[in-house]
Design a protein around this motif. Structure first.
Motif, PDB file in Angstrom:
ATOM      1  N   PHE A   1       0.908  -1.303   0.019  1.00 26.02           N
ATOM      2  CA  PHE A   1       0.064  -0.188  -0.080  1.00 26.02           C
ATOM      3  C   PHE A   1       0.882   1.147   0.104  1.00 26.02           C
ATOM      4  O   PHE A   1       0.644   2.282  -0.703  1.00 26.02           O
ATOM      5  N   ASN A   2       1.934   1.287   0.777  1.00 22.20           N
ATOM      6  CA  ASN A   2       2.807   2.589   1.059  1.00 22.20           C
ATOM      7  C   ASN A   2       3.956   2.402  -0.046  1.00 22.20           C
ATOM      8  O   ASN A   2       4.563   3.517  -0.167  1.00 22.20           O
TER       9      ASN A   2
ATOM     10  N   ARG B   1       6.279  -0.468  -5.344  1.00 22.95           N
ATOM     11  CA  ARG B   1       7.373  -0.874  -6.103  1.00 22.95           C
ATOM     12  C   ARG B   1       8.395  -1.326  -5.282  1.00 22.95           C
ATOM     13  O   ARG B   1       9.136  -2.616  -5.701  1.00 22.95           O
ATOM     14  N   ALA B   2       8.964  -0.992  -4.212  1.00 26.18           N
ATOM     15  CA  ALA B   2       9.923  -1.689  -3.272  1.00 26.18           C
ATOM     16  C   ALA B   2       9.514  -3.020  -2.686  1.00 26.18           C
ATOM     17  O   ALA B   2      10.157  -4.119  -2.696  1.00 26.18           O
ATOM     18  N   SER B   3       8.071  -3.207  -2.571  1.00 26.73           N
ATOM     19  CA  SER B   3       7.654  -4.618  -1.919  1.00 26.73           C
ATOM     20  C   SER B   3       7.775  -5.553  -3.387  1.00 26.73           C
ATOM     21  O   SER B   3       7.750  -6.702  -3.174  1.00 26.73           O
ATOM     22  N   TRP B   4       7.069  -4.929  -4.413  1.00 23.87           N
ATOM     23  CA  TRP B   4       6.997  -5.789  -5.581  1.00 23.87           C
ATOM     24  C   TRP B   4       8.650  -6.485  -6.009  1.00 23.87           C
ATOM     25  O   TRP B   4       8.720  -7.635  -6.061  1.00 23.87           O
ATOM     26  N   LEU B   5       9.428  -5.618  -6.071  1.00 26.29           N
ATOM     27  CA  LEU B   5      10.781  -5.945  -6.242  1.00 26.29           C
ATOM     28  C   LEU B   5      11.351  -6.970  -5.167  1.00 26.29           C
ATOM     29  O   LEU B   5      12.159  -7.912  -5.669  1.00 26.29           O
ATOM     30  N   SER B   6      11.091  -6.425  -4.019  1.00 26.82           N
ATOM     31  CA  SER B   6      11.703  -7.529  -2.820  1.00 26.82           C
ATOM     32  C   SER B   6      11.033  -8.817  -2.818  1.00 26.82           C
ATOM     33  O   SER B   6      12.082  -9.568  -2.688  1.00 26.82           O
ATOM     34  N   MET B   7       9.983  -8.895  -3.116  1.00 25.94           N
ATOM     35  CA  MET B   7       9.304 -10.214  -3.300  1.00 25.94           C
ATOM     36  C   MET B   7       9.795 -10.982  -4.430  1.00 25.94           C
ATOM     37  O   MET B   7       9.902 -12.337  -4.545  1.00 25.94           O
TER      38      MET B   7
ATOM     39  N   ALA C   1       3.176  -0.662   8.521  1.00 21.87           N
ATOM     40  CA  ALA C   1       3.200  -1.972   7.603  1.00 21.87           C
ATOM     41  C   ALA C   1       2.650  -2.963   8.292  1.00 21.87           C
ATOM     42  O   ALA C   1       2.415  -3.062   9.498  1.00 21.87           O
ATOM     43  N   PRO C   2       2.093  -3.848   7.187  1.00 24.26           N
ATOM     44  CA  PRO C   2       1.457  -5.209   7.755  1.00 24.26           C
ATOM     45  C   PRO C   2       2.578  -6.055   8.338  1.00 24.26           C
ATOM     46  O   PRO C   2       3.761  -5.778   8.174  1.00 24.26           O
ATOM     47  N   PRO C   3       2.061  -7.002   8.969  1.00 24.56           N
ATOM     48  CA  PRO C   3       2.948  -8.115   9.626  1.00 24.56           C
ATOM     49  C   PRO C   3       3.994  -8.573   8.574  1.00 24.56           C
ATOM     50  O   PRO C   3       3.376  -9.062   7.568  1.00 24.56           O
ATOM     51  N   GLN C   4       5.075  -8.844   8.895  1.00 16.66           N
ATOM     52  CA  GLN C   4       6.322  -9.219   8.054  1.00 16.66           C
ATOM     53  C   GLN C   4       6.507 -10.950   7.986  1.00 16.66           C
ATOM     54  O   GLN C   4       7.022 -11.189   7.243  1.00 16.66           O
ATOM     55  N   TRP C   5       5.872 -11.498   9.036  1.00 15.15           N
ATOM     56  CA  TRP C   5       5.795 -13.011   9.056  1.00 15.15           C
ATOM     57  C   TRP C   5       5.510 -13.767   8.047  1.00 15.15           C
ATOM     58  O   TRP C   5       5.975 -14.864   7.638  1.00 15.15           O
TER      59      TRP C   5
ATOM     60  N   LYS D   1       1.116  -9.831  -3.402  1.00 17.06           N
ATOM     61  CA  LYS D   1       0.238  -8.749  -3.327  1.00 17.06           C
ATOM     62  C   LYS D   1      -1.263  -9.158  -3.318  1.00 17.06           C
ATOM     63  O   LYS D   1      -1.813  -8.448  -2.655  1.00 17.06           O
ATOM     64  N   SER D   2      -1.475 -10.115  -3.741  1.00 17.06           N
ATOM     65  CA  SER D   2      -3.023 -10.515  -3.558  1.00 17.06           C
ATOM     66  C   SER D   2      -3.352 -11.264  -2.501  1.00 17.06           C
ATOM     67  O   SER D   2      -4.246 -11.231  -1.860  1.00 17.06           O
ATOM     68  N   LEU D   3      -2.363 -12.154  -1.683  1.00 15.23           N
ATOM     69  CA  LEU D   3      -2.539 -12.952  -0.478  1.00 15.23           C
ATOM     70  C   LEU D   3      -2.243 -12.146   0.668  1.00 15.23           C
ATOM     71  O   LEU D   3      -2.612 -12.479   1.734  1.00 15.23           O
ATOM     72  N   TRP D   4      -1.573 -11.178   0.617  1.00 17.54           N
ATOM     73  CA  TRP D   4      -0.893 -10.396   1.912  1.00 17.54           C
ATOM     74  C   TRP D   4      -2.026  -9.799   2.860  1.00 17.54           C
ATOM     75  O   TRP D   4      -2.150 -10.002   3.909  1.00 17.54           O
ATOM     76  N   PRO D   5      -2.943  -9.001   2.041  1.00 19.64           N
ATOM     77  CA  PRO D   5      -3.983  -8.503   2.872  1.00 19.64           C
ATOM     78  C   PRO D   5      -4.897  -9.759   3.779  1.00 19.64           C
ATOM     79  O   PRO D   5      -5.523  -9.457   4.657  1.00 19.64           O
ATOM     80  N   ILE D   6      -4.968 -10.840   2.837  1.00 18.31           N
ATOM     81  CA  ILE D   6      -5.709 -12.088   3.569  1.00 18.31           C
ATOM     82  C   ILE D   6      -5.111 -12.484   4.672  1.00 18.31           C
ATOM     83  O   ILE D   6      -5.740 -12.866   5.752  1.00 18.31           O
TER      84      ILE D   6
END
Length: 275
Positions: free
Chosen positions: A102-103, A106-112, A191-195, A269-274
Motif C-alpha cells: 500500500f505504501n 514498487r519496493a515491495s514488488w521487487l523485494s518479493m 506496515a502489515p506483519p512481516q512474518w 500482493k494478492s494474498l498479503w491482505p488476507i
C-alpha cells in the motif's frame, strides 16, 4: 572475502567467484536484505551440494567435487535477482523497507521478486542434493508418476519435496530477520506483519522446485549409460529414460528463476491482505 572463501572451498571456480563479486556488489548496494538472502542461499546450498558426495559420484556423470559453480551457473541462479536489484536501486534507491504494497508498492514488488528467485533456487538445490541421497526408494517422474533411476531430471521424492519447502523457508526467514534488523523501525508502524515472508519463502521453494522438475522431465534429456549413471546426451549406448534434448540444466534454472521472480510479487500482493 566471501567469493574468495567460496573459491578456496571449491564451491565456486575462478569465473564463478569473479562474477559472484559483481552479483554480491549489486545486491549489497541496493538492499542489505537482498545480501542476506544471497548469503543464505550460497552457504546453505553449498553445504547441501557437499553432503554425501561419494553417493552422488556414483549416479552423476558430470559430478564435481564441492559443486564448483562457474559464472554461467551463478548467472542462471542469481541473474534475475541481480536485475531486480538494479531496478530497485534505480527506482527506490539504496534502502531497506518492510513489505507494504500500500505504501511502498514498487519496493515491495521487487523485494518479493528477489525472495522468489532465491527461495526457488535454494529449494530446488536442497531437493536435488539432499533428496537424491536421503530417499529410501527411487523417485517417480513428475509427469507420469513412474519409477525412474535416482538422479533423473524431473524425478521427485517425498523427502525431496519436503526439503524444497525447508530450503525456501530458510530464505524467507533470512529476509524476514534482515528486514526487521535493517529497515527503519518507524516504517513498521504502518506496515502489515512481516512474518508471511517465511510462508512465501516456503511456497516459492516448493513451487519453484515443481516447475524445475516439470521442465526437467519434459525438456531435458535423461538417459542411463552403460556404467549406470544418468547422462544428459543421447547415443547408441545410452538408454533413454525421459525428456527431450531441448534445454540443459542451466537453461531450466534460468527460466525457473524468471518465472518465480515475476510470479511471487503477484501472488504475495494478492494474498498479503488476507493473511
Amino acid at each position: 572475502m566471501i567469493a574468495f572463501y567460496g573459491y578456496q572451498k571449491k564451491s565456486l571456480n575462478l569465473s564463478g567467484a569473479l562474477f559472484g563479486i559483481v552479483v554480491g556488489f549489486v545486491l549489497t548496494l541496493s538492499n542489505f536484505c537482498f545480501l542476506a538472502t544471497l548469503l543464505t542461499f550460497f552457504t546453505s546450498s553449498s553445504k547441501a551440494t557437499k553432503f554425501r558426495p561419494h553417493l552422488k559420484r556414483k549416479i552423476e556423470e558430470d559430478f564435481k567435487e564441492g559443486g564448483q559453480r562457474n559464472w554461467i551457473q551463478v548467472l542462471c541462479n542469481a541473474g534475475m535477482a541481480t536485475q531486480l536489484a538494479l531496478l530497485y536501486l534505480m527506482d527506490v534507491g539504496a534502502s531497506e523497507k518492510p513489505i507494504d504494497f500500500f505504501n511502498h508498492y514498487r519496493a515491495s514488488w521487487l523485494s518479493m521478486g528477489v525472495l522468489g528467485v532465491f527461495a526457488c533456487c535454494n529449494g530446488d538445490t536442497w531437493a536435488s542434493e539432499l533428496g537424491t541421497v536421503m530417499a529410501k526408494s527411487d523417485p517417480f517422474l513428475i509427469t507420469s508418476f513412474k519409477k525412474v533411476p535416482n538422479g533423473t531430471n524431473g524425478g521427485v521424492t517425498l523427502i525431496g519435496t519436503f526439503f524444497s519447502m525447508v530450503g525456501g523457508t530458510v530464505i524467507g526467514l533470512s529476509q524476514y530477520l534482515a528486514t526487521f534488523y535493517f529497515s527503519d523501525k518507524a516504517s513498521w508502524d504502518n506496515a502489515p506483519p512481516q512474518w508471511p515472508l517465511i510462508l512465501f519463502g516456503a511456497f516459492a521453494g516448493f513451487f519453484g522446485s515443481l516447475i524445475d522438475s516439470f521442465m526437467g522431465a519434459t525438456l531435458q534429456y535423461s538417459g542411463l549409460d552403460k556404467d549406470g549413471k544418468i547422462v544428459s546426451h543421447s547415443s547408441k549406448s545410452v538408454k533413454h529414460i525421459s525428456g527431450r534434448n531441448v534445454l540443459d540444466n542451466h537453461s531450466v534454472n534460468l527460466i525457473t528463476t524468471v518465472i518465480m521472480g515475476l510470479l511471487m510479487p503477484t501472488i504475495s500482493k494478492s494474498l498479503w491482505p488476507i493473511i
